[in-house]
Structure formats: C-alpha cells, structure tokens
Design a protein around this motif. Structure first.
Motif: not given
Length: 253
Positions: A7-32
């Motif tokens: 969860a992050d209200d900054n779209p850039l931070s949210l994209r970075f964190l979610a993509d970094a975890l998804a690329d490591a094989g994690v199932e990610v859900a996003e909240a803004d």
C-alpha cells in the motif's frame, strides 16, 4: 508463493515496490491508500503487509490498527512500514504501532527483498527470484556529478537492482508527476494549504530518491524551510518549480 499486500499513495513508489516483489516470485496485491489496504486485508489472506507510513484517508499505523482489530484473514499478518522519514522518532513510533520493521525510502530492490525474506522466514522467496530484465550499465562519468542538476544514475540503478528497464519506467512516471505538479501547487497556494504541500513534498522526495534526482530532494528541502514564513513562499515556490522543470527536462532528454 508468499502473498504480500503493498500500500502506497505514491504511484511511483507503489509501482517500484510491487514490481520488485513480483519479479521475485511473490503474489502481490496493490492498494493506493489506507482505506483500500484495509478493504483488501479484510477480503484476502496475506502473509505480509507492506504499508506506507503516510497515506491519505488512513496512514499506515491507522490502517494496521483497523486490520488488526478486524476479524479478517490478514489480521495476524506480519507488517512492515515504508517511509521517507527515517528519523529515530518516526521509526520508534511505527514500531510501537505494531510494525515489525521500518524500511526507509528510497530503498533498493535488494534491501526490500532481504527484509521481506527475513520476516517471512522462508526460502521460497529467494528460490523464485528471477534475473534482472536488463543488463547492468556502466557508471556515469564523474564529471556529470559536478552538475548540481545531474541525475544520479548510480543511485537509481542501485535502487532498481541494476535493472535499467525499471529505472526507465520509474523515471517516466516521475516525468508525468512533474508535469502535473504546477497545477497541484497552484491549487494549494490558492487556499494557503501548507499541510497539503508538506505531504506533497514528502511524496516527491520518495519519487526523486527512487529515480536518482538529488536536485529535486534538495529543492524540496529548501521549500520546506520557507513554509514557516508568515506569507506563502512565493519566491521559494518559484525556485522550487524551476528546479522541477529542469529535472523534468533532464529526465525527458
């Protein structure tokens, strides 16, 4: 496969964190924002919650308190906080609110993954890690760093784990953010809304840190120093927006 709510209200931070975890094989859900994080945590079971400390509606601590108080499937999930304010007081307060660790932004992909793996206590996170999507590139020449408005490519690559594709994507998001910033600031000035401006600068600091734009961080700090003045900092705001415009040109070049 671990499930993580980011969860992050900054779209850039949210994209970075979610993509970094998804690329490591994690199932990610996003909240803004905070309320969205609470809704998702009530609906699904997550192994870990990664919540930004400052979000509209509900900040990270308030969102975590609601998740813990609810009977939802994620009420016992491990919680980590992210924040651009890494002061000792902020860290201590977040720990008191139930966060197992506080991760300062900007943080690198390696630091993020290490923190998540440590708190999940599972080898699956590392086993599923995939290679970077683009090769590392050579460091920027030293003479570029003499320019106060120079982009810090090394910092951006460190944050992105050496993945130039991530750097390019995040910088594109920052360009969009900077294009919208003058109108946002004008609206705040019209109502003399200094708290809203401080919150906006906080978000910009995180974006600039991820993207390696130290001039923006410095310009933001200078403007914050003028917000205690009796009058709205017109000259200070002009200097800040000029720095933002130069950064946008650099990023777009």
């Amino acid at each position: 496969m671990p499930r993580i709510l980011v969860a992050d209200d900054n779209p850039l931070s949210l994209r970075f964190l979610a993509d970094a975890l998804a690329d490591a094989g994690v199932e990610v859900a996003e909240a803004d924002d905070g309320p969205a994080a609470v809704r998702l945590a009530k609906e699904r079971a997550f192994d870990l919650l990664l919540l930004d400390a400052r979000m509209p509606g509900l900040d990270g601590a308030a969102a975590l308190a609601r998740i813990r108080a609810d009977s939802g499937p994620s009420r016992h999930a491990i919680a980590l906080a992210t924040t651009a304010d890494d002061s000792a007081g902020t860290t201590a307060a977040l720990r008191e609110h139930g966060f197992a660790a506080v991760l300062p932004k900007p943080l690198s992909i390696d630091a993020l993954r290490a923190a998540v793996a440590s708190h999940l206590r599972t080898a699956a996170f590392a086993v599923h890690e995939r290679p970077a999507r683009a090769a590392r590139v050579e460091d920027r020449a030293d003479e570029d760093r003499a320019d106060d408005d120079a982009l810090d490519d090394e910092q951006a690559r460190r944050a992105a784990g050496g993945d130039q594709a991530i750097v390019a994507a995040l910088r594109g998001l920052l360009v969009t953010e900077l294009e919208a910033l003058p109108a946002e600031v004008a609206a705040m000035a019209a109502r003399d809304d200094r708290p809203a401006l401080l919150e906006r600068l906080h978000r910009l600091d995180a974006s600039a840190g991820f993207c390696g734009v130290p001039a923006l961080v410095a310009a933001s700090a200078r403007l914050r120093g003028r917000l205690g003045d009796e009058d709205w900092p017109g000259a200070g705001m002009a200097d800040f927006l000029a720095a933002c415009d130069r950064a946008r040109e650099r990023l777009s070049g």
